[in-house]
Design a protein around this motif. Structure first.
Motif, short mmCIF file in Angstrom:
data_model
loop_
_atom_site.label_atom_id
_atom_site.label_comp_id
_atom_site.label_asym_id
_atom_site.label_seq_id
_atom_site.Cartn_x
_atom_site.Cartn_y
_atom_site.Cartn_z
N ALA A 319 3.58 1.80 -20.88
CA ALA A 319 3.52 2.98 -19.59
C ALA A 319 2.36 2.91 -18.79
N VAL A 320 1.27 1.39 -18.75
CA VAL A 320 0.74 0.93 -17.85
C VAL A 320 1.41 -0.66 -17.99
N PRO A 321 1.85 -0.97 -16.93
CA PRO A 321 2.06 -2.30 -16.57
C PRO A 321 0.71 -2.89 -16.19
N PRO A 322 0.93 -4.06 -16.21
CA PRO A 322 -0.40 -4.98 -15.32
C PRO A 322 -0.10 -4.29 -13.90
N GLU A 323 -1.56 -4.46 -13.26
CA GLU A 323 -1.56 -4.68 -11.92
C GLU A 323 0.22 -5.66 -11.42
N PRO A 324 0.40 -6.04 -10.73
CA PRO A 324 1.29 -6.97 -10.14
C PRO A 324 0.59 -7.98 -8.86
N GLU A 325 0.33 -9.16 -9.09
CA GLU A 325 0.19 -10.43 -8.44
C GLU A 325 0.01 -9.87 -6.97
N HIS A 326 -0.98 -9.56 -6.15
CA HIS A 326 -1.21 -9.91 -4.64
C HIS A 326 -2.10 -10.24 -3.78
N THR A 327 -0.33 -10.92 -2.47
CA THR A 327 -1.60 -11.81 -1.48
C THR A 327 -2.31 -11.41 -0.84
N ASN A 328 -3.43 -11.93 -1.09
CA ASN A 328 -4.71 -12.18 -0.59
C ASN A 328 -5.05 -11.54 1.50
N LEU A 329 -5.07 -10.63 1.31
CA LEU A 329 -4.79 -10.42 3.20
C LEU A 329 -6.35 -10.35 3.42
N PRO A 330 -5.95 -10.83 4.93
CA PRO A 330 -7.63 -10.98 5.67
C PRO A 330 -8.01 -9.16 5.23
N ARG A 331 -9.62 -9.40 5.89
CA ARG A 331 -10.13 -8.41 5.84
C ARG A 331 -9.23 -6.81 7.35
N PRO A 332 -9.16 -5.33 7.09
CA PRO A 332 -8.39 -4.93 7.86
C PRO A 332 -8.75 -4.62 9.03
N LYS A 333 -8.07 -4.34 10.24
CA LYS A 333 -8.87 -3.79 11.21
C LYS A 333 -9.50 -2.54 11.33
N ALA A 334 -10.15 -1.82 11.80
CA ALA A 334 -10.20 -0.24 11.87
C ALA A 334 -9.31 0.37 12.32
N HIS A 335 -8.64 0.61 11.16
CA HIS A 335 -7.23 1.61 12.18
C HIS A 335 -6.45 2.18 11.14
N LEU A 336 -6.45 3.52 10.74
CA LEU A 336 -5.60 4.06 9.94
C LEU A 336 -4.99 5.61 9.78
N ALA A 337 -3.56 4.72 9.13
CA ALA A 337 -2.56 5.52 10.56
C ALA A 337 -1.64 6.55 9.28
N VAL A 338 -1.95 7.92 8.86
CA VAL A 338 -0.41 8.58 7.72
C VAL A 338 -0.08 8.98 8.10
N SER A 391 6.55 10.18 -0.91
CA SER A 391 7.28 10.06 0.34
C SER A 391 6.28 10.24 2.00
N GLY A 392 6.48 8.91 2.78
CA GLY A 392 5.71 9.06 3.35
C GLY A 392 4.59 7.44 3.36
N GLU A 393 3.80 7.01 3.78
CA GLU A 393 2.91 5.76 3.52
C GLU A 393 2.14 5.74 4.50
N ILE A 394 0.70 5.55 3.90
CA ILE A 394 -0.80 5.33 4.66
C ILE A 394 -0.57 3.85 4.94
N ARG A 395 -1.18 3.40 5.61
CA ARG A 395 -1.31 2.11 6.50
C ARG A 395 -2.68 1.98 6.83
N LEU A 396 -3.42 0.99 6.54
CA LEU A 396 -4.94 -0.07 6.95
C LEU A 396 -4.46 -1.07 7.82
N GLY A 397 -4.83 -1.23 9.05
CA GLY A 397 -4.74 -2.42 9.50
C GLY A 397 -3.46 -3.53 9.96
N GLY A 398 -2.90 -1.51 9.18
CA GLY A 398 -0.70 -2.28 9.44
C GLY A 398 -0.98 -2.86 8.21
N ALA A 399 -0.95 -2.55 7.22
CA ALA A 399 -0.84 -2.26 5.75
C ALA A 399 -0.63 -1.57 4.84
#
Length: 580
Positions: A319-338, A391-399
């Motif tokens: 019921a609780v699968p392991p966290e998938p591995e993520h590519t290390n993204l650079p520190r995001p810019k201060a921009h939040l879009a919902v 539904s929808g999305e949240i983006r921090l620094g574009g990701a």
């Protein structure tokens, strides 16, 4: 004897994979069991030689030589038994060690989801139950059971009648073992379930001890716990009675069979069909053949508990699968879009947030206001990536948030919850998020940003003051300011404050406002969930939430003018707060 990593293992096969990776350990233990069980023939063969050779020849030299050989063989058998016991114990420890972090991480991630909360509460105990089986003598008894037919076959060598008696005795014990499994499984499961319910109520009572004592609920809670505990004890006693009855039956049956083997052997000796030595050796062999079966029955509760724990833990990890591995993204810019964000709490079907859309950038401080149940907490949990959008999305620094590694996201997004939790350790360790080697400069810098530096220095040992996360040696306001320093420790690009003024006095409120003001100047973003005017004094943006939706969004003064009749009074409050 190493275990492979689990990151590439499909969740459904995690337990099986860890077990298979340690089969070499069990194989080595079974290999030692081969020789250990062969050496079990030492006693019967020694008795056979003593009766048939030493006593008839009256040779003391033969007796001494045989005894020295037997002593050496028993010493070797002891070494093999010790070695295989150490192997299976370490297999159990490595099995638990390999899954400990996985279970702990899954418990943390899933503790906020009601649908698996019961599994979460028992996952660690389930893992310990499996480890207990691996470290218990019953596992070695299971390894010895395959040798029972060999010992019975050896009895046939002495005389077919004795062999068939041994077969009948072995079949009787196997029948008792099957009945034991069938009749006690449900009773053991009921006892474990009742015990878990009592323990869960005890833990809830411990966490709510203040409200229980303050509201005069101690007697009622104690009575309810006593009832559940009595039920658990009753279930446990009934299960123990059944298991004990089968254990006693097995022991008595084994001793009866050994006596029957002696009686039949003596009759055959009187008929001159076998020697006295063979009679004694046959009785010893029968006892050795049936011993692992008896031991398995007497400790069947451990096996049953481990089987139940395996099923429960397997279901929990699926019921609780392991966290998938993520590519290390650079520190995001201060921009939040919902954009069009909708959230449904886990275990529910009704959305608590619908169609939320807004955008903030560096230097913005957004105040989110609304009544209880309007959706503020749902928005906060979505922004923290605790709840996934439907539904929808949240983006921090574009990701989008799910593209970040959860630990990395925690460094980029600071969070001050309404109900603060601190942990056992020093204040410095708590600010440094329990880092065992905290960076003193970063700790002090975070405390200064939270305007908590002078407060901390006022404690007897300053930053090295030890605290217990469960006691009340700190006031609510002091805990909240230390938690704010913790949220700022990694210099986040976004800071989320949930009712930051709930436990603060005027000085603490001003400290939080100052921290928000400095973050804006530093080009960070701040989101404040609140219903108090003082908390949004430094906000330049305001969002009003009603019935799970953002009904108004814009500059603070424009939103206040459009939605609040006493906007002038509130602005006066802002001005007063800014002058303090």
């Amino acid at each position: 004897m190493t275990f492979s990593r689990l990151s590439s293992v499909p969740p459904r096969h995690e337990l099986r994979s860890v077990l298979n990776s340690g089969l070499s350990c069990l194989g080595l233990a079974f290999f030692f069991s081969v020789f250990a069980n062969l050496l079990m023939l030492t006693g019967p063969l020694f008795m056979l030689q003593v009766y048939d050779r030493v006593l008839s020849s009256r040779s003391e030299e033969t007796l001494v030589a045989l005894f020295m050989l037997v002593a050496m063989l028993y010493g070797l058998m002891a070494g093999l038994d010790f070695a295989r016991g150490r192997i299976v114990a370490r297999f159990g420890a490595r099995f638990q060690s390999c899954l400990d972090k996985r279970v702990f991480d899954a418990t943390l991630r899933q503790s906020i989801h009601p649908r698996v909360r019961a599994s979460t509460a028992t996952a660690s105990r389930d893992l310990e139950s499996i480890q207990t089986l691996c470290a218990s003598p019953v596992l070695l008894a299971i390894m010895d059971i395959p040798w029972t037919p060999l010992f019975i076959a050896a009895i046939f060598v002495f005389h077919p009648t004795l062999g068939w008696l041994a077969v009948a005795g072995g079949a009787s014990l196997i029948l008792v073992a099957l009945l034991n499994q069938k009749l006690t499984r449900r009773k053991l499961a009921n006892a474990q379930s009742a015990g878990a319910r009592a323990n869960m109520l005890s833990e809830y009572a411990r966490q709510a001890s203040e409200i229980i004592c303050a509201q005069g609920m101690k007697e009622q809670v104690s009575d309810r716990w006593s009832q559940q505990r009595a039920d658990a004890l009753g279930q446990s006693i009934r299960a123990s009675d059944w298991t004990g009855s089968f254990s006693a039956m097995t022991k008595s049956l084994r001793m009866l069979l050994q006596s029957a083997m002696l009686a039949v052997g003596a009759f055959l000796v009187l008929q001159n069909e076998m020697s006295p030595g063979a009679m004694i050796a046959g009785s010893i062999l029968l006892g050795r053949a049936l011993a692992p079966v008896e031991q398995g029955i007497s400790q069947w509760a451990i096996v049953e508990r481990a089987r139940s724990a395996w099923r429960s833990l397997d279901g929990f990890l699926n019921a609780v699968p392991p966290e998938p591995e993520h590519t290390n993204l650079p520190r995001p810019k201060a921009h939040l879009a919902v954009n069009g964000l909708a959230v449904v709490p886990p275990g529910s079907s009704a959305p608590t947030l619908r169609g939320a859309t807004f955008e903030i950038s560096a230097g913005d401080a957004l105040g989110v206001v609304g009544k209880s149940g309007s959706g503020k907490s749902s928005l906060a949990k979505a922004l923290l990536n605790l709840w996934s959008p439907v539904s929808g999305e949240i983006r921090l620094g574009g990701a989008t948030l799910d593209q970040y590694d959860p630990d990395a996201l925690g460094r980029y997004v600071g969070y001050l919850p309404q109900h603060v939790t601190l942990f056992q350790g020093s204040i410095s360790e708590n600010i440094a998020r329990l880092d065992q080697n905290p960076d003193a400069e970063k700790v002090i810098e975070a405390a200064k940003k939270a305007n908590a530096h002078d407060l901390i220095l006022s404690f007897p040992n300053g930053y090295d003051t030890r605290i217990d996360g469960l006691d009340d040696q700190l006031s609510g306001g002091q805990r909240q300011r230390i938690a704010l320093a913790r949220a700022l420790y990694c210099d986040p690009v976004l800071l989320i404050l949930d009712e930051p003024n709930s436990a603060l006095d005027a000085e603490g409120t001003e400290a939080v406002n100052t921290a928000v003001r400095e973050l804006k100047v530093a080009g960070k973003m701040v989101i404040i969930m609140t219903h108090r005017p003082q908390a949004i004094a430094e906000c330049n943006l305001l969002a009003v939430m009603e019935k799970a939706q953002i009904t108004r969004f814009g500059s603070r003064d424009e939103v206040l003018n459009a939605s609040v009749q006493n906007a002038g009074v509130i602005r006066h409050t802002f001005a007063k707060a800014g002058n303090q």
